[in-house]
Every structure is written in structure tokens, then in C-alpha cells.
Design an enzyme around this catalytic site. Structure first.
Site: not given
Length: 310
Positions: A131-132, A223
């Protein structure tokens, strides 16, 4: 957003006249609620209430109203400041001509406060891992106060993003494959939340067509490669960086794109590049890619949010 001189305060009379000319506001006749630069405020309030005395039979009614409205503002303070850009305050002004009752004007003010509190642009984040990126997005908008991450959803009950969300006081929902692919649970949740944008930040499952059809050009993904290279099923995180190194690429980067029914095939919104050195490893390349993600992803999200609400 109202525009005011940035280097000087306006006297109250000029200030109110300027407010009357602003179209960007919340209105509930005979009141208008808008936000203004604190430095232009003629009085040091977070909420300025301006209702001329002549519209009240007794001065005490006016004074009581101001106290009640400011108290109402304080009661909703945990909501309203999140919707205010940094350095701004609220002004509530009377735009009618007739005399009005205490009850009527108080009711209008309460409605305006509620509308303002609910006007924050909402971002919902899907994440599967640490979750950075989700945290970076949330803290970016907590500072900007132009939008908020209102909910984080995860398919992994052990995901680090859940702890980050708890620390940031962001609600979370964990779901399984049944809820995501074989029921309307997640879609119904999204519809109830009415997000302005849905962001995939390290989310590893393919998004079902029911969601992409319900939210065309409202779901974006990041991405860790320069698509169309090194995209598709199974290409995420270290898998991508390893492939880039093994193929002796001289550059890599990030791709922010809309999400459709296929892995990593939605229209590309933005790309940023970094050099791949002969000495790079998948780990050192990952560090470079993370820096690009943290720098660009929140800014591109902000641009998209502004487009959807302009």
C-alpha cells in the site's frame, strides 16, 4: 474558486460586495456559502457569517444566529476543513432582501453545511499489497484538500495497505473472489459510494467487465513498465523488473492507463521513463520505478479528477 487580492485584506463592506459577485458557491436562498482566502478575511474567523441587521426584528436574533451557525460549523469541523483548500476559510452571506425568520435561515445554513461536507471529490483505491502507493495518494490529497481517498478495498486480508489505511483513518473493505466475480457486492458498494475516480494501486486481480462497464474511463491503473512492453497476466512487481533486466533494456518506467476488460490494455494516459544501467538489478530498478510512481501518480490522478468535475 473566488478570486481576491492576495496581499491585502478587504474591508468588510468591500469583502461582502466581492462575495456577491462570485458564482462558484453553494446556494440555498437566501444564503450563499463559499470559501475564500484567509488572508482576505476582514475578521479572523474560520467561518464568517454576514447577515445584515435590517433583516432581523431584534439585534439579539442576529447575534444568536451567528453563535448558532458558528457552533454548527464547529460541530461539523471534522468534515468541513477536509473540503477546504489549504489557506482558505468559509463565508456564509445573506443574499436576500426580505426579512426572514431565525428558523428559516438556520435551516438553510444547515443544508449548505451538509452540501459542502458532501462535495469532496471521492477516490476509491483497490490494493493487494503493502500500500505504499495508496498511502502516497491519500497523503497527497490530505495536503491538497481537493479530493480524498474515501475508501480502500483489498482482496488480501493480510495486505499491508490495511494497516496504512487504519493509520490514516481511511475506511477499508476486504472482499473475496466470490464477492468480486460472482456477485454484485463490490459493484453495489461502489455505487453507494459514488466515487469520482477508482484507482488500482498494486491491485493484482483482473477487473470484471461489470465494473469496467459501469465505470468507463473512471478506473485507472499504474503499471511498472513502459506498456505495451512487459504487460499482461502475471507481469507485476519483481516479475516485470526481472524481465526488463534479462532482456537488457536500456530504459523502463511507469504507465498510467485506463482499465478495460483486458490486463494492461486500456488507453495510456501518461508514461515516465528512467534509464536502466548495466549494473542495475531488479531491486535497484524497482527503487527507481517507485520514485516515478510516487512523483507522478497522485498528480495524474488530480488532473483526471479535475477533468471529471470541470
Amino acid at each position: 474558486m473566488p478570486t481576491f487580492p492576495k496581499t491585502e485584506k478587504l474591508c468588510k463592506r468591500d469583502f461582502i460586495q466581492t462575495l456577491f459577485q462570485q458564482a462558484n458557491s453553494f446556494s440555498c436562498y437566501p444564503l450563499k456559502l463559499l470559501y475564500v482566502p484567509i488572508q482576505a478575511m476582514p475578521v479572523p474567523y474560520q467561518l464568517l457569517v454576514s447577515v445584515p441587521k435590517r433583516h432581523f426584528k431584534r439585534a439579539v436574533d442576529r447575534n444568536c444566529l451567528k453563535r448558532r451557525l458558528r457552533e454548527s460549523y464547529r460541530l461539523q469541523k471534522h468534515l468541513l476543513p477536509k473540503n477546504l483548500p489549504k489557506g482558505y476559510a468559509l463565508a456564509l452571506i445573506y443574499i436576500g432582501k426580505e426579512k426572514i425568520s431565525y428558523a428559516k435561515i438556520s435551516h438553510c445554513a444547515q443544508w449548505l453545511f451538509t452540501q459542502f461536507a458532501n462535495a469532496m471529490r471521492k477516490i476509491i483505491v483497490f490494493a493487494s499489497g503493502s500500500g505504499s502507493n495508496a498511502e502516497r495518494i491519500a497523503t497527497y490529497f490530505q495536503e491538497k484538500r481537493t479530493a480524498q481517498v474515501s475508501l480502500i478495498l483489498s482482496n488480501n486480508p493480510q495486505a499491508g495497505v490495511l494497516a496504512r489505511a487504519k493509520r490514516l483513518a481511511i475506511p477499508t473493505v476486504v472482499f473475496d473472489r466470490q464477492a468480486f466475480y460472482h456477485s454484485s457486492v463490490v459493484l453495489d458498494l461502489l455505487k453507494a459510494q459514488q466515487p469520482d475516480l477508482i484507482v488500482l494501486a498494486g491491485f493484482l486481480w483482473k477487473v470484471p467487465e461489470a465494473l469496467t462497464e459501469a465505470y468507463p474511463n473512471q478506473i485507472v491503473n499504474i503499471h511498472p513498465s513502459l506498456l505495451p512492453k512487459y504487460g499482461g497476466k502475471g507481469m507485476y512487481g519483481a516479475h516485470v523488473h526481472t524481465a526488463v533486466i534479462e532482456h537488457a533494456e536500456t530504459e523502463s518506467g511507469i504507465s498510467i492507463h485506463y482499465v478495460n476488460e483486458h490486463y494492461d490494455e486500456g488507453n495510456i494516459i501518461f508514461q515516465a521513463k528512467t534509464d536502466v544501467l548495466p549494473t542495475d538489478t531488479p531491486d535497484t530498478l524497482a527503487e527507481k520505478i517507485h520514485l516515478l510512481e510516487y512523483e507522478h501518480f497522485p498528480k495524474i490522478i488530480e488532473q483526471l479528477i479535475n477533468q471529471t468535475t470541470s
